[in-house]
Write a protein that holds these residues in place. Structure first.
Motif: not given
Length: 712
Positions: A411-416, A443-452
């Motif tokens: 599951l990918s969650l991105s802040c645009e 529970w997840g890992s964040q790269t930039g503004s995207t959490c996976t």
């Protein structure tokens, strides 16, 4: 007596005196009418002697009493009861008597009045059986009975009249009488039959047919249309049992358990009578383990100041008789709840905030109670409600784009963010772990503004949003994670007027879309289909949707519908149009000025004017001034200074001239450039740039092409 007869008479007398009794005659007594008589009838008796001698005298006696001398025939024209008895007769000649006749009994009755009786009673319900009996005190044989209703035509029937299944039309006044031969009794006293519609028993259950273990439940039996009955005795049955477990109108379970669940029915019998009602329909009592309050939010949990929001508290499977209470989670203690100051607004199950403020931010729960002996539900699920002061231009993008997801998937969650001015962090709220950051959790890992999330689990179910470094928050998104069946539904609230498509997905099916039944708020709205499409969505479509497969289970999902924001959408469109127009205008303006400048420098000194061209130029100047005035009137902005330039030139065969009427092709261009605020508000800038270019091409006399341009 003739002389010739004298010897015979004397001989008879002589024989009598000499003891020859066997020669003494015996009269015969007969009754000319029947011996069964009613008062007032006429009767005739005849006494006959074999020897027909005129010298006989006849003596009559009744009940061996005093004899009276009468003729051979004795007539009683109107008999009375006192005339009945045993009659005898004999004859005599002189002092000589015959034997007595055999006695004849004459029976005389008063005219009787029959007795009419009703069994079981004169008040009946339709469908009951009734028997009417007409009885005469005297034991007569071969009587016929005549029946009449409401004094209408009589019908000949037996002494007993039975109606096996009475109708309302059978009601009325009944009479009877008897007859034998041509003789009739009096009429009986009338008896009135009253026929009522048979009442139907009805079972009601309080507080509801669906109750919970530990509640107080009352079964009540009532009669519809029970006119004519003042008191009933009730009988209660459970399921198909023939045994009665209660004879009260109300039967109460003070502490109901699952064993009390079942189908109940009742009927009533009149006290002191035999009237019986219809048996009621069976009513099902359901008993569940414990009542659970369910809390939902409409239209969404994340708000901007001034928005309206409603928290909806329901008891799953039951909706009758509940009183609701509202609580917020005390800060610093997730297990301690406090009543909000305005909780009375939610007494009916809906807690509505018409204009949200920052202090409405918090985590809410609700409970419900009902009954005289108060029964409470458990606390509902927690629902967070956040109110922010500014709606930021950032969106949380979910991939795959749906609100429900299976376990053990990526599951990918991105802040645009269009401005990209801040670095955004994905945060979430779950019942298990409360507030967590993607960047500082396992529970997840964040790269930039995207959490996976590499492998989802049910504990990932919660509310997700984006938060900036300055603690500004985006709108939230609800994410549900579970195995089995899920509903593919929109992640963000659906705007009114749009089209919404729902699909049912099973994680072990290939392809994943399965045929299922679709429900809204517990009601079936579409069955056995792979998808449900709702066109032109409106606020009425908001609700609790789920799909259900008979073997693979069901999946809930809350669908939120937001009011269409035409103003904001129009502003956004205007913003785009203004930006594009401004860019094109500036570019075109630069090209025009460069062209004019080049033409001017290469053709300086070659311009000549004629009277006609001067006139045309004046007309052009007047038109220019008029356009200047119109442009000034149409200006939407205010400022302290205006920059305004007007250039009228003509390019004719490589030469710059004034615009004349002679060219064969005339191109006239006008460009308008307005500087506006991005939000459509009045500009506070000190300078306003207003440019307008109009391009017109026309065919005129002559052979040359002329382009006439005016820039303001």
């Amino acid at each position: 007596m003739e002389l010739s007869q004298l010897p015979l008479v004397f001989l008879l007398i002589s024989n009598i005196h000499s003891g020859h009794n066997e020669d003494i005659p015996k009269p015969t007594l007969t009754v000319l009418q029947k011996s069964l008589l009613f008062s007032g009838d006429s009767v005739t008796l005849r006494c006959e002697v074999d020897q027909s001698w005129d010298v006989w005298e006849f003596l009559w006696s009744k009940n061996s009493n005093h004899e009276s001398t009468e003729g051979e025939i004795k007539t009683i024209n109107s008999v009375k009861v006192s005339d009945r008895g045993e009659y005898r007769c004999r004859a005599r000649i002189g002092g000589h008597y015959t034997h007595y006749s055999e006695p004849v009994t004459v029976t005389i009755y008063d005219i009787p009045k029959p007795t009419l009786t009703v069994l079981p009673q004169s008040s009946l319900f339709t469908g009951d059986s009734v028997t009417l009996r007409c009885e005469v005190n005297q034991s007569w044989d071969h009587l016929e009975f005549l029946w009449s209703k409401n004094s209408n035509i009589e019908s000949t029937e037996a002494a007993t009249k039975t109606i096996k299944s009475v109708k309302v039309s059978d009601g009325g006044e009944y009479r009877c009488r008897a007859q034998r031969g041509g003789h009739y009794t009096y009429y009986s006293k009338p008896v009135t039959l009253t026929i009522y519609g048979k009442p139907k028993s009805k079972v009601t259950i309080k507080p509801d047919q669906h109750v919970f273990r530990g509640e107080t439940v009352t079964l009540r039996c009532d009669m519809d249309d029970s006119e004519g009955v003042t008191s009933w005795q009730y009988s209660w049955y459970k399921e198909s049992s023939a045994s009665v477990f209660s004879k009260l109108q109300e039967h109460t379970f003070s502490f109901v358990t699952e064993s009390d669940a079942g189908k109940y029915s009742c009927y009533g019998v009149e006290r002191g009578g035999s009237l019986r009602s219809h048996r009621s329909n069976k009513v099902t009592l359901r008993v569940s383990d414990r009542a659970q309050a369910v809390l939902s939010v409409s239209p969404q949990k994340w708000l901007t100041e001034g928005d309206s929001v409603t928290l909806i508290c329901k008891v799953y499977g039951s909706s009758t008789g509940w009183t609701f209470s509202w609580y917020t989670v005390s800060s610093g203690n997730r297990y301690h709840y406090e009543l909000p100051s305005d909780s009375s607004r939610g007494a009916g199950g809906n807690y509505t905030v018409s204009s949200a403020a920052l202090n409405h931010t918090g985590v809410y729960v609700c409970t419900a109670e009902r009954g005289n002996l108060v029964y409470n539900t458990t606390y509902s699920n927690k629902q967070p409600l956040w109110v922010t002061g500014v709606s930021l231009p950032v969106s949380l993008i979910i991939s795959p784009s749906r609100s429900q997801h299976f376990t053990s998937v990526f599951l990918s969650l991105s802040c645009e963010d269009q401005s990209n001015s801040d670095r955004w962090t994905v945060r979430r709220y779950t019942d298990s772990w409360w507030l967590e950051d993607c960047s500082s959790s396992d529970w997840g890992s964040q790269t930039g503004s995207t959490c996976t999330i590499s492998s989802t689990s049910t504990s990932d179910t919660g509310v997700y949003w984006c938060q900036s470094e300055s603690e500004e928050n985006s709108h939230s998104v609800n994410i549900t994670v579970h195995s089995g069946v899920i509903l593919e539904s929109p992640v963000h609230p659906v705007t009114e007027g749009e089209t919404m498509t729902l699909r049912c997905i099973y994680e072990y099916a290939s392809p994943p879309y399965i045929r299922a039944d679709f429900y809204k708020d517990g009601s079936l709205i579409q069955n056995q289909t792979t998808e449900m499409i709702i066109s032109n969505v409106s606020k009425s479509h908001e609700g609790f949707y789920y799909c259900k497969h008979p073997e693979r289970g069901e999946s809930p999902s809350w669908i939120s519908v937001t009011a269409s924001s035409r103003t904001s959408r129009s502003d956004g469109l205007n913003l785009v149009i203004i930006g594009v127009t401004a860019g094109l205008t500036v570019t075109f303006l630069i090209i025009v000025f460069s062209t004019l400048l080049w033409c001017y420098r290469n053709n300086k000194g070659e311009r000549s004017q004629s009277p006609s061209s001067v006139s045309q130029h004046q007309n052009s100047s007047q038109t220019s001034e008029q356009n200047q005035s119109e442009a000034g009137n149409n200006t939407l902005l205010s400022g302290d200074a205006h920059i305004y330039e007007s250039v009228d030139t003509t390019i004719n065969n490589g030469k710059v001239t004034d615009c004349l009427s002679g060219p064969s092709e005339h191109i006239y261009a006008e460009i308008e450039l307005r500087s506006t605020s991005l939000l459509g508000k009045t500009s506070k800038s000190s300078d306003t740039v207003y440019s307008k270019l109009t391009l017109v091409t026309y065919q005129g006399p002559g052979s040359s092409d002329v382009t006439c341009t005016r820039v303001k």
